[in-house]
Design an enzyme around this catalytic site. Structure first.
Site, PDB file in Angstrom:
ATOM      1  N   GLY A  13       0.851  -1.191   0.000  1.00 26.05           N
ATOM      2  CA  GLY A  13       0.000   0.000   0.000  1.00 26.05           C
ATOM      3  C   GLY A  13       0.881   1.234   0.000  1.00 26.05           C
ATOM      4  N   ARG A  14       0.297   2.356  -0.367  1.00 24.68           N
ATOM      5  CA  ARG A  14       1.084   3.591  -0.384  1.00 24.68           C
ATOM      6  C   ARG A  14       0.158   4.790  -0.206  1.00 24.68           C
ATOM      7  NH1 ARG A  14       2.401   4.397  -6.861  1.00 24.68           N
ATOM      8  NH2 ARG A  14       0.342   3.768  -7.606  1.00 24.68           N
ATOM      9  N   ASP A 234      -9.378   0.093  -7.537  1.00 28.40           N
ATOM     10  CA  ASP A 234      -8.080   0.546  -8.043  1.00 28.40           C
ATOM     11  C   ASP A 234      -8.020   0.527  -9.567  1.00 28.40           C
ATOM     12  OD1 ASP A 234      -8.072  -2.235  -8.173  1.00 28.40           O
ATOM     13  OD2 ASP A 234      -6.281  -2.507  -6.949  1.00 28.40           O
TER      14      ASP A 234
END
Length: 415
Positions: A13-14, A234
């Site tokens: 994740g970011r 996403d």
């Protein structure tokens, strides 16, 4: 103006900082953290408390910048979900789509309603990992204790804002959304025995959910910035960013999974699309992403993980280099074969497939990776030809997005 975006993937994740100035958007990664399903006494699950703690670390880094940040939004992979109890707390565990319960759930669903009816109702390809089948696998006790179902990306927006709503791009992946009525499918919800009131209000992308929770603002040092549901899926977010023109293009969202297809104005739900197992997911502005969801960089990430446990550490660039040195087309696999979905040892699964189909045994690590990459590229070509047959539109350009787009060797093979 500055914006925050949390992008949750099945491997990492970011938190990204976006700055819009002079008509240009620049991006900076503020915080990246690993992810992966965890084997627990319940099965294969996601560690949601740890992931949310990592997100808060990123928010603190953003606050340290002392910038005027307007908003934040989260996206995530499809199919997995939160169950919220009557007090609004996330019920543990949050299962992974790779948990073994899914086949049991799909069997239960298909005993209640036929595959043909499911596809006519949703236009979504059949996979055991679909949310519909996962809900079919839930125990009676969990179903009765749950007050609300919430797709994963929307769940993180809920943790930030306290508002539980389902953005349509992510809801459409669940196999519980009807693209004709643009609403939840009462027929399928009733078929699996879930009360309709446990499914949240559907909202379009770019809906304002409200300010960041005051306690989170205090904990992280951020002012109460606005939380917005953009494209919570996403792939929906990635395709919305494709710099496409005209109608002769396709996209490949390359990550743990490969999602390859085209963007069209209306769903295609026919006997042919059902036989080809194409899916109709909703995009920004109620466009439709006609696509096939198939395996992707999972083949490489699992080889890399296994080899690391055996004392061979590779970066993804290292894997590309050793694959370049291997013999071309020495052996090929069918990446859609079930043996590659969740093997205990991916390199052995690839080598075993080659052996069982009478092909040369991959001689080394580079040969295994090259076999996987060449096989993926050929699979992509097949899926594009199938998309052309469904739409009647020739595809002249392919836009590759997602983390896998950094794999130049796979991109070259695909070209």
């Amino acid at each position: 103006m500055h914006y925050l975006a949390c992008d949750l993937g099945a491997e990492s994740g970011r938190l990204m900082l976006g700055t819009l100035a002079d008509g240009r958007l620049s991006l900076e990664e503020l915080h990246r953290f690993p992810n992966g399903p965890v084997e627990t006494e319940h099965g294969l699950c996601w560690d949601i408390p740890r992931l949310f703690s990592e997100l808060k670390v990123g928010l603190k880094k953003a606050a340290d910048r002392k910038l005027p940040i307007a908003s934040i939004s989260c996206d995530a992979w499809g199919l997995d979900y939160f169950l919220l109890d009557e007090n609004g707390a996330v019920m543990e565990p949050t299962f992974s789509y790779r948990d073994s319960r899914n086949q049991r759930g799909m069997d239960a669903v298909l005993n209640a309603v036929s595959w043909e009816e499911i596809y006519e109702e949703t236009g979504i390809q059949q996979m055991p990992i679909n949310s519909l089948n996962q809900l079919g696998a839930e125990t009676t006790a969990r179903r009765e204790a749950a007050a609300q179902f919430l797709p994963l990306g929307d769940g993180f927006n809920y943790l930030l804002s306290g508002t539980a709503k389902a953005e349509v791009s992510l809801a459409s992946t669940t196999q519980l959304y009807n693209p004709h009525t643009r609403d939840w499918s009462d027929k399928l919800i009733n078929a699996i025995g879930w009360p309709r009131e446990k499914f949240p209000e559907l909202i379009p992308s770019c809906t304002r959910l409200g300010p960041l929770k005051p306690e989170l603002a205090d904990e992280t040092g951020l002012v109460p910035i606005e939380v917005i549901a953009t494209c919570s899926h996403d792939t929906g977010a990635a395709v919305a960013a494709v710099p496409a023109e005209e109608n002769d293009w396709a996209y490949l969202s390359s990550g743990t999974w490969s999602l390859i297809g085209v963007e069209i104005p209306e769903p295609i739900i026919t006997a042919q699309s059902r036989e080809l197992n194409f899916t109709n997911e909703i995009g920004h502005g109620n466009t439709v992403r006609l696509l096939r969801n198939c395996i992707g960089m999972w083949l490489l990430s699992e080889c890399r993980r296994i080899w690391a446990t055996e004392g061979h550490e590779y970066s993804y660039d290292d894997l590309a280099q050793i694959a370049t040195e291997a013999e071309p087309f020495a052996a090929l696999i069918n990446p859609t074969d079930e043996c590659f979905f969740a093997p205990n040892h991916m390199p052995e699964a690839i080598s075993g497939y080659c052996r069982d189909t009478g092909q040369p045994f991959p001689a080394n690590h580079g040969a295994i990776i090259r076999c996987a990459l060449e096989s993926l590229a050929l699979l992509y070509a097949q899926r594009l030809r199938e998309a052309e047959s469904l739409t009647g539109q020739k595809i002249n350009r392919l836009h590759i997005v997602g983390g896998g787009s950094r794999n130049e060797l796979l991109n070259q093979f695909t070209a």
